[in-house]
Every structure is written in C-alpha cells, then in structure tokens.
Design an enzyme around this catalytic site. Structure first.
Site, PDB file in Angstrom:
ATOM      1  N   HIS A 374      -4.436   5.544 -27.816  1.00 45.76           N
ATOM      2  CA  HIS A 374      -5.844   5.662 -27.415  1.00 45.76           C
ATOM      3  C   HIS A 374      -6.457   7.022 -27.652  1.00 45.76           C
ATOM      4  O   HIS A 374      -7.590   7.257 -27.243  1.00 45.76           O
ATOM      5  CB  HIS A 374      -6.011   5.337 -25.928  1.00 45.76           C
ATOM      6  CG  HIS A 374      -5.760   3.913 -25.580  1.00 45.76           C
ATOM      7  ND1 HIS A 374      -6.757   2.970 -25.514  1.00 45.76           N
ATOM      8  CD2 HIS A 374      -4.617   3.265 -25.288  1.00 45.76           C
ATOM      9  CE1 HIS A 374      -6.239   1.803 -25.183  1.00 45.76           C
ATOM     10  NE2 HIS A 374      -4.932   1.953 -25.045  1.00 45.76           N
ATOM     11  N   LYS A 565     -20.095   8.791 -18.784  1.00 44.95           N
ATOM     12  CA  LYS A 565     -18.684   8.699 -19.171  1.00 44.95           C
ATOM     13  C   LYS A 565     -17.957   9.845 -18.500  1.00 44.95           C
ATOM     14  O   LYS A 565     -18.588  10.706 -17.883  1.00 44.95           O
ATOM     15  CB  LYS A 565     -18.534   8.791 -20.699  1.00 44.95           C
ATOM     16  CG  LYS A 565     -19.223  10.002 -21.337  1.00 44.95           C
ATOM     17  CD  LYS A 565     -19.051  10.033 -22.853  1.00 44.95           C
ATOM     18  CE  LYS A 565     -20.034   9.146 -23.589  1.00 44.95           C
ATOM     19  NZ  LYS A 565     -19.404   8.173 -24.456  1.00 44.95           N
ATOM     20  N   ARG A 566     -16.624   9.879 -18.588  1.00 52.54           N
ATOM     21  CA  ARG A 566     -15.894  11.012 -18.040  1.00 52.54           C
ATOM     22  C   ARG A 566     -16.399  12.321 -18.654  1.00 52.54           C
ATOM     23  O   ARG A 566     -16.855  12.352 -19.800  1.00 52.54           O
ATOM     24  CB  ARG A 566     -14.392  10.847 -18.322  1.00 52.54           C
ATOM     25  CG  ARG A 566     -13.716   9.844 -17.433  1.00 52.54           C
ATOM     26  CD  ARG A 566     -13.790  10.218 -15.979  1.00 52.54           C
ATOM     27  NE  ARG A 566     -12.943  11.351 -15.685  1.00 52.54           N
ATOM     28  CZ  ARG A 566     -11.809  11.288 -14.994  1.00 52.54           C
ATOM     29  NH1 ARG A 566     -11.393  10.138 -14.490  1.00 52.54           N
ATOM     30  NH2 ARG A 566     -11.091  12.364 -14.773  1.00 52.54           N
ATOM     31  N   LYS A 571     -16.597  15.301 -25.382  1.00 54.20           N
ATOM     32  CA  LYS A 571     -17.662  14.301 -25.254  1.00 54.20           C
ATOM     33  C   LYS A 571     -19.055  14.955 -25.277  1.00 54.20           C
ATOM     34  O   LYS A 571     -20.065  14.275 -25.409  1.00 54.20           O
ATOM     35  CB  LYS A 571     -17.463  13.469 -23.985  1.00 54.20           C
ATOM     36  CG  LYS A 571     -16.186  12.601 -24.021  1.00 54.20           C
ATOM     37  CD  LYS A 571     -16.026  11.802 -22.731  1.00 54.20           C
ATOM     38  CE  LYS A 571     -14.660  11.140 -22.588  1.00 54.20           C
ATOM     39  NZ  LYS A 571     -14.547   9.886 -23.374  1.00 54.20           N
ATOM     40  N   THR A 673     -16.159   2.616 -25.396  1.00 54.83           N
ATOM     41  CA  THR A 673     -16.479   1.221 -25.058  1.00 54.83           C
ATOM     42  C   THR A 673     -17.827   1.159 -24.341  1.00 54.83           C
ATOM     43  O   THR A 673     -18.528   0.158 -24.429  1.00 54.83           O
ATOM     44  CB  THR A 673     -15.381   0.599 -24.164  1.00 54.83           C
ATOM     45  OG1 THR A 673     -15.029   1.547 -23.148  1.00 54.83           O
ATOM     46  CG2 THR A 673     -14.150   0.249 -24.968  1.00 54.83           C
ATOM     47  N   LYS A 677     -21.293  -1.422 -24.461  1.00 56.61           N
ATOM     48  CA  LYS A 677     -21.985  -2.010 -23.295  1.00 56.61           C
ATOM     49  C   LYS A 677     -23.471  -1.651 -23.310  1.00 56.61           C
ATOM     50  O   LYS A 677     -24.325  -2.481 -22.998  1.00 56.61           O
ATOM     51  CB  LYS A 677     -21.322  -1.538 -21.997  1.00 56.61           C
ATOM     52  CG  LYS A 677     -19.864  -1.995 -21.869  1.00 56.61           C
ATOM     53  CD  LYS A 677     -19.106  -1.249 -20.769  1.00 56.61           C
ATOM     54  CE  LYS A 677     -17.604  -1.395 -20.961  1.00 56.61           C
ATOM     55  NZ  LYS A 677     -16.824  -0.452 -20.126  1.00 56.61           N
TER      56      LYS A 677
END
Ligand code: GPK
Length: 839
Positions: A374, A565-566, A571, A673, A677
């Site tokens: 992952h 998100k985290r 990110k 992911t 969504k």
C-alpha cells in the site's frame, strides 16, 4: 404474537416471524419489545441511546437467519474461502449500512417516525468502530462489503482493539488526542465465541530434541501465553442473503494463568500478569504510512495472525479436510506487511505442530498467501531488529533464517556472482544493525504481489520491489482500489441516489458501470437543475454542521473546496494553505479584486508523534482565525477545520463537496480512495498525476479534471539533478509573500518562532516539492474559480464525473481479486427452511 408473513413481497418463501419479519408493523413491535426487554426502559425514561440499541437489536435479529444460513451452507459445502488478514478494519457505523443492505431503510425510517422519533438521530448515536487509521483500514471495510454483496465466502480477520483511533479535539488550534472508548455502551453487532478461543505463545526459546520415534524435532518453549477470544460481526451483502463474518480477536490471560501465583498468595502479581496479556489488544497504533518498530506492535501482529491461522485449521479439520488442502480451502490476502508474519507462522504450525515436511509446508504456504503493498514511502516499510524479533518469536526467527538460506540459493542460481543483489534481497538486512524485512518475507511467501493503482504497481516494479520483480515477474499484478457505493452513495447521499435511480433504475447500486447511462442527462437543463439543487441542499446541511461545531457561518453558494484525509507532509495540506494565503494576500492588496467565493474545509488526524503534521493543523486553524475575522475579506473566503474526521463525518462531507483536493506529490500516494468517493458524489477533482488520480482522469476525461503539477518522473529527475526550493522562493513574488506572511508572525500574534519549522522545511528541504508545484497549483485553482462561475458547465462536468466512476466500485476490485488471485467463486445463500437450518 401476530405473524405478518407475506405481508411484504420480499418476505415470500422464507421464515417470517416477530424476529425476522420485515413488514413495518413487525419491525415496530420488535423495536418496542427490545426497548422493554433488552434495554429495560419505557418511553418516558428512554434515552436516544436506548432507542438506538432497541433498533440495532431488531435489525441484528434480521441478520441472524442469513448469518446462520451462510455459515451452514459454507460448512456443508466446504466452500473455498477468502481470509482477509488486516490489522485494521475501519468499518464505520453498522446500523445505517445494514438498513441499506437489507433494503428496509425507508420502511424503518417511516416506522420510527410514526413513533415520534427520528431515524437520523438514532443513527447518530452509534459509536463508530474506528479500528483503523485511514485508507488502508477503510479499504478493508469496503472489500468486506463487496465480498458479501458478490456472495463470496470470506472471513475478515483482525484485532478487536479496545480503543480504536483516538478522538481528535482541537484546543487553541492544536490537535489533542482523547482515547476512543467505543465499547463504552456495549456493542450490539458482535457475538463473542469463547468456545473457539485459541492459545498463543510468546517469547522464550526453542528446544531441539529427538522424539520417541527417533525423529529430529523442534519445540518452542515460550515464557508467556495468551488466549485469543474471537468476536464475530455479521457482514451483510447488499440485497442478498449472504452474511459473512468479521472475526476480531481479543487477548486475555489464559484461564489457568499463574495459578501458582494465586495459590502462593501473590494475588496482585498474578493480576498484573493478566493485565500484561490484555494489553495486546488494548489500542490501535495511530500511525498511518509509517512504522514505529515497537515490540507491542509486533506482538499484536503475531497475536492476531496466529489466532486466525489456528482458527482456519480448526475450520478445515471440522470439515474433515486434510491439512494438505489448506491452500485449496483458503486464499489468504495480506493487507500490507502488518500480517506478513503469517508466512512463518503457517510454516511453524504445519511443520512443528502437524509434523509436515518442510517442502510440503512451503508449497502450501506459498499457494495460500498473496500480498498487497500500500505504499512506496520508505518509513512505512516494516522491519524488526533481529534481537527484538528473536526475543518475541524465537522459533519464527529460525524458520526465517532457513527460508532465507533456501531463498538466497534460488537467487544465486538465477543471478550468479551477484553479491550485492543477495544482500539487497535477503530477508535479513545486514547493512548495519540487523533487521527482519517484512516486505521481503511477504514477497517470498506469496504467489501474488499487487499494488493498489496502476502507477503504484509500476513504481513498485521499477523501484521498491525491483529485485523481486526481476526474480518473480509473474507474481506481480495491479489491483486498483475501489470504494463501496452502498455506504458512500446510497446511505450517505440519499437524495442523489433517488435522482439517479429515477432516471436509470436502481441496478447501478450493484453494478456501478451503469452510472454511465447518466451521460445522456448531462446537458439536460431540468436534470442539471435537480443535480444542482441536491448538491446545494447537501452543502446547506454541512454548513449547518459547521455552524454548530465551529461557530462559523459559511456561504453555501461558495465553492466547497475540501481536503479530507490523514495529515502527512506528502499529502500536502500545506500547499492548499499556500493557495489560501495567496488569495488572502491578493484581497489585502486589492480589496475589490474579483474572487470566486470559497469555503476551504479541512479534516483529518495527525499521528500523535508527528510534529510537522500537528503544526500544519495549528497553522490551518491560525490562518482560519485571521481570515474568517478580517472584514476586508467580506466573507469571500472562509477556512474551516472540522475536528475528528472519521467515517461518520466523511459521509457528511463527500456529498457536500464541489472540489476534491487530491494534491499529493506525484509518486507518493499509492492510490487514494477518498478521491473516488468525492467524484462519485459529483465533486470535481483538482489533483496531481498520482495514485488512482491518473485512472480517475482517464475515466472522466481530461477536460473534466483539474490537473496540475510535476509528474512522478519529473519529480525523480528534479531530485536527481539537485532540487533547490530557494530558487522558486526567490523568483516568485506571490509565493515569497505567502511564506513571508506565515514567517512574520501575522497568523501567530506576532510570534515568529511558532511556524518557523514549517517555513524552514520548505525553504531548505521541501522534500515533497511544494514550491516546485506552487505556481502550477495556483494557476489551476484560477481555472477552477472560472469554471465554477459557469454553473451549467460545472454541473455538466460534475454529472460526468459521477457517471464515469463505474470502474472505482470495490465490487470491480473484488471481482478482479477473485478471478486473478484468489480463484474463488460465489456461493448462493438461500433462506429456505433447509436441512442445514433445521438441524
Ligand atoms: C498506506 F502504507 C499505508 C498505510 O500504512 N496506511 C494507509 O492508509 C493507504 N495507506 C495509502 O496511503 C493510500 O494511497 C491507499 O489508497 C490506501 O492505503 C489503500 O490502499
């Protein structure tokens, strides 16, 4: 009791009584019965939680017939079964999802309303089982939903953490962590199965001896033993009778543990030992995409893996199948390397406990396991100091050494005279302190290795697992992630679900490719109008939530620009902030400037020990405080940090988003992911060519996607040629102004120290190329603002985004895994009063 059989066509042909009936009157009676007999309450004293529990038990009753029949049929048929091994299952609340999958949501909503209650409020009562950190744990949950919906025999195996992911509070702008006591009010969805408890050994040493038949044997003499108790939760498929099982293990001290200590009067000593055992399943490690290397974490991993494999052997033996058929009965998927110790544990069980030969055991092991990677981040690759590993799992260390000897012989044969390759590929890192490399163990012990998006799989092959790809090219596959449309559309966005269904029927719910039929409506003015109205209503709901929780009034006509998100530097939440500060600077320089109004919404948790991530949260809140209060802004910009982002909150956020921020440095996000969504709910994406963004853009069309930034290849090239972020700072006035504004103490009451680590890290390192991508991002956001001003164009793009999400259903992912890795077929579950049910 009055039975309402056949009142509802869905009940035809199977058992229908007060505990299984789906008719509104039967459900209502069941609810009131539970309030009385389970909660021991009557209406005047009942709390919302009592009502939630009463309903949860009524729905659980409706699952049980399906659950029992499913188990009975799998047992009778000895069905080939997927075992999904995962240290995390981020399930989210069960009640609403079960109502959707049973297809009784509306009936129940109506019945509950007739009793003067509100279903939405009852659903809110459920403490969500947050037994995961982020994407990886949520993916496991989506996959269980799809496995059940596709009628695939499967078991999820994991840990029943007493405390899941921490609750996030915000104090003075800083993240504060609170323990998540999710089991406080009991959990109506699980059933303990103490009769299937198993024993797990830990520590000690090994004994090599000759048995009574003169055979050389090895015995593990542990210095600790714990008991694993399984707790089962039914996982119902959508509009099917299949109810699979999520089996989570709790650690307890063995019944007889330290009996001597009790007898010798050392009561407290004995109780202490018990506490130590129970620590194993106490708390989820809150790190995402990074490994801490703590012994307790390895203990957790070994604990649940050993429990699960022993449980599978029990099932096999119970079905009178020989151990030699283990890999025919079970396909085990390793969700990252967290359960990779399973490779050594299955070898140990087969060889030491069941006296199988090494070669037979190895053949079964390799045919059993498959491994999903992952992440490419080096800090996430798990490795355990050999000494720590050996002190907990002495026998496994021996097995790994033996595996390694045999494996390196194979490498030598395929690549003679290549010592550096041997040391690169070894299961043991010997470059300095010695480590066991879990990804290598997973690769060697599995017949299939997969990445989670096309780009990610390519990068795995070219980089992180390059040597293994050369060694075993046939093992490598891509399986692009997916998300379940049941939870992330039908349950969370009922209005959009109804609109879509009114145009194309409801079969898209189990066959998401059919959303494509919406393309025909993309330019229909009336449909566009309805589409917009639903988005608007969802935005109003989120606005009300923001007002209630943050006390901030936001404009539902502004762009809802969301990053959820985290928190992690790769990110790049910080890049989003640089855009916000840039817009703010433009307004300060020219208060009358034309700016498309935006509401910037952030959500996400930071690992408690991740200093930079926590400082970025503080910076977001500090920028919000200034911008939201500044009269010059005239409400055109608002910044909101929503605390405690979790599955429940995610379900509110996706339906209300206009713009989905997917802005990781190219080459760093394995898939994502959340990106799927958001798009499914009609948000447009601004994103880099990273992870599954690449495939999302391919599907929706480049003209319906806001692309910016360097490609993964360009990032590598830039790093190789010596990246100097200072050049960007020096040559870009707006960027300089934004960073200087942060550095100057403007957002920190004049404190120039507070955010210095953030500013310095960009100017002197900028590991994630924010400055290199800054201008491209700003320009792209300009395009977003312009596009939003043309509402017809925006709506057209929004409809096409949703219409083209078919590929990203977790049903598609699971079908690919079934066909290409697991080789497993669906089994239909009937509810007839079959022999298996009666007996
Ligand atoms: C990857 F390695 C990890 C991890 O420890 N935790 C985690 O959530 C995520 N992930 C990736 O970061 C995402 O890109 C990906 O979509 C998700 O796993 C599921 O594959």
């Amino acid at each position: 009791l009055q039975y309402n059989s056949f009142e509802d066509p869905r009940c035809e042909g199977y058992l229908e009584d007060g505990r299984t009936g789906m008719s509104p009157s039967t459900l209502k009676r069941a609810f009131l019965n539970n309030l009385f007999y389970v909660q021991g309450k009557f209406k005047a004293l009942a709390t919302p939680n009592d009502y939630y529990m009463a309903l949860a038990y009524a729905i659980r009753d409706r699952l049980l017939q399906r659950w029992i029949n499913t188990a009975a049929i799998y047992t009778a048929q000895g069905s080939r079964t997927v075992a999904y091994f995962s240290a995390e299952f981020l399930m989210g609340p069960h009640l609403g999802n079960n109502l959707i999958n049973l297809d009784i949501y509306k009936d129940v909503e109506k019945g509950i309303a007739e009793m003067g209650l509100n279903l939405g409020e009852l659903l809110e009562q459920e403490e969500e089982p947050g037994l995961g950190n982020g994407g990886l744990g949520r993916l496991a949950a989506c996959y269980l939903d799809s496995l059940a919906t596709l009628e695939i025999p499967s078991l999820g195996y994991g840990i029943r953490y007493e405390f899941g992911i921490f609750d996030q509070e915000i104090e003075d702008g800083w993240q504060v962590e609170i323990t998540d006591k999710w089991l406080r009010f009991g959990n109506p969805w699980e059933i303990a199965r103490p009769e299937w408890a198993v024993e797990v050994k830990l520590g000690g040493h090994t004994d090599h001896y000759v048995d009574d038949h003169g055979r050389y044997r090895i015995r593990w003499v542990p210095d600790q033993q714990v008991t694993g108790i399984p707790y089962d939760t039914p996982i119902l498929g959508c509009q099917t009778n299949t109810a699979n099982t999520l089996r989570l293990w709790t650690a307890e001290a063995p019944e007889s543990f330290n009996f001597n200590a009790f007898n010798s009067g050392d009561y407290l000593g004995a109780v202490y030992e018990k506490v130590v055992s129970e620590n194993i399943s106490k708390v989820l490690y809150p790190n995402d995409d990074s490994s801490q290397g703590k012994k307790l974490r390895l203990t957790q991993q070994y604990f649940f893996v050993s429990c699960s494999l022993q449980d599978m052997i029990r099932i096999l033996v119970g079905q009178e199948l020989p151990l030699e058929k283990f890999h025919e009965k079970f396909a085990v998927q390793l969700n990252d390397t967290h359960p990779a110790i399973a490779v050594a544990e299955l070898m140990r069980l087969l060889i030491d406990m069941h006296h199988m030969s090494w070669d037979s055991a190895w053949s079964i092991t390799q045919r059993t396991f498959a491994y999903t990677n992952h992440t490419l981040l080096p800090e996430a690759l798990e490795r355990w100091p050999v000494e720590l590993f050996g002190s907990l799992l002495p026998r496994h260390l021996e097995i790994i050494y033996e595996l390694n000897d045999r494996f390196l012989d194979e490498v030598r044969i395929k690549f003679p005279e290549d010592d550096s390759r041997l040391s690169r590929m070894s299961l043991i890192d010997e470059s300095g302190e010695r480590y066991v490399r879990m990804a290598h163990l997973a690769c060697v012990g599995s017949h299939a290795i997969n990445g989670v998006a096309a780009l990610h799989t390519e990068l795995l092959k070219q980089d992180v697992l390059y040597d293994f790809y050369q060694m075993y090219p046939g093992k490598f596959q891509n399986k692009t992630n997916g998300v379940t449309p049941r939870r992330f559309m039908v349950l969370s966005n009922p209005a959009l679900t109804e609109l879509v269904t009114s145009k194309i029927g409801d079969t898209w719910i189990k066959n998401l490719g059919e959303l494509q039929k919406l393309e025909a409506w993309a330019d229909n003015p009336e449909f566009q109008q309805q589409w917009r109205q639903i988005k608007q209503a969802n935005k109003q709901e989120l606005a009300a939530y923001i007002q209630k929780h943050n006390g901030i009034i936001v404009d539902p006509n502004s762009i809802f620009d969301i990053l959820a998100k985290r928190f992690h530097e790769y990110k790049r939440q910080y890049l989003d902030l640089l855009h916000i500060v840039t817009l703010y600077n433009r307004i300060k320089a020219n208060p009358d400037i034309e700016i498309t109004p935006r509401t910037f919404i952030f959500g996400g948790k930071a690992a408690p020990g991740y200093f930079m991530a926590k400082l970025i949260i503080k910076l977001i809140n500090s920028v919000a405080d200034v911008i939201n209060r500044d009269p010059d802004v005239r409400g055109r910009l608002k910044v909101v940090f929503l605390k405690n982002y979790n599955v429940k909150l995610a379900q509110r956020i996706y339906p209300a988003a206009d713009l989905s921020e997917q802005i990781s440095t190219a080459g760093k996000e394995a898939s994502g992911t959340g990106n799927m969504k958001f798009a499914l709910n009609g948000a447009l994406t601004i994103g880099t060519l990273d992870g599954a963004n690449v495939e999302i853009r391919e599907e929706v069309g480049a003209e319906n996607f806001f692309l910016f930034g360097l490609t993964a290849e360009q990032v590598y090239a830039k790093r190789a040629s010596g990246y100097n972020p200072m050049e960007y700072y020096n040559s870009n006035a707006e960027l300089r102004l934004a960073l200087d504004r942060i550095a100057s103490g403007f957002f920190s009451h004049g404190d120039t120290e507070l955010f210095k680590p953030l500013v310095d890290s960009l100017l002197h390192h900028d590991q994630y190329f924010l400055l290199a991508d800054y201008q491209s991002y700003i320009d792209c956001q300009e395009q977003v603002g312009l596009a939003y001003r043309d509402q017809d164009r925006w709506t057209h793009m929004s409809i096409l985004n949703a219409a083209r999400m078919g590929k990203f259903s977790s049903d598609r992912s699971i079908q690919d895994y079934c066909r290409e890795i697991w080789k497993v077929e669906p089994v239909t579950i009937t509810l007839e009063n079959s022999e298996v049910t009666d007996s």
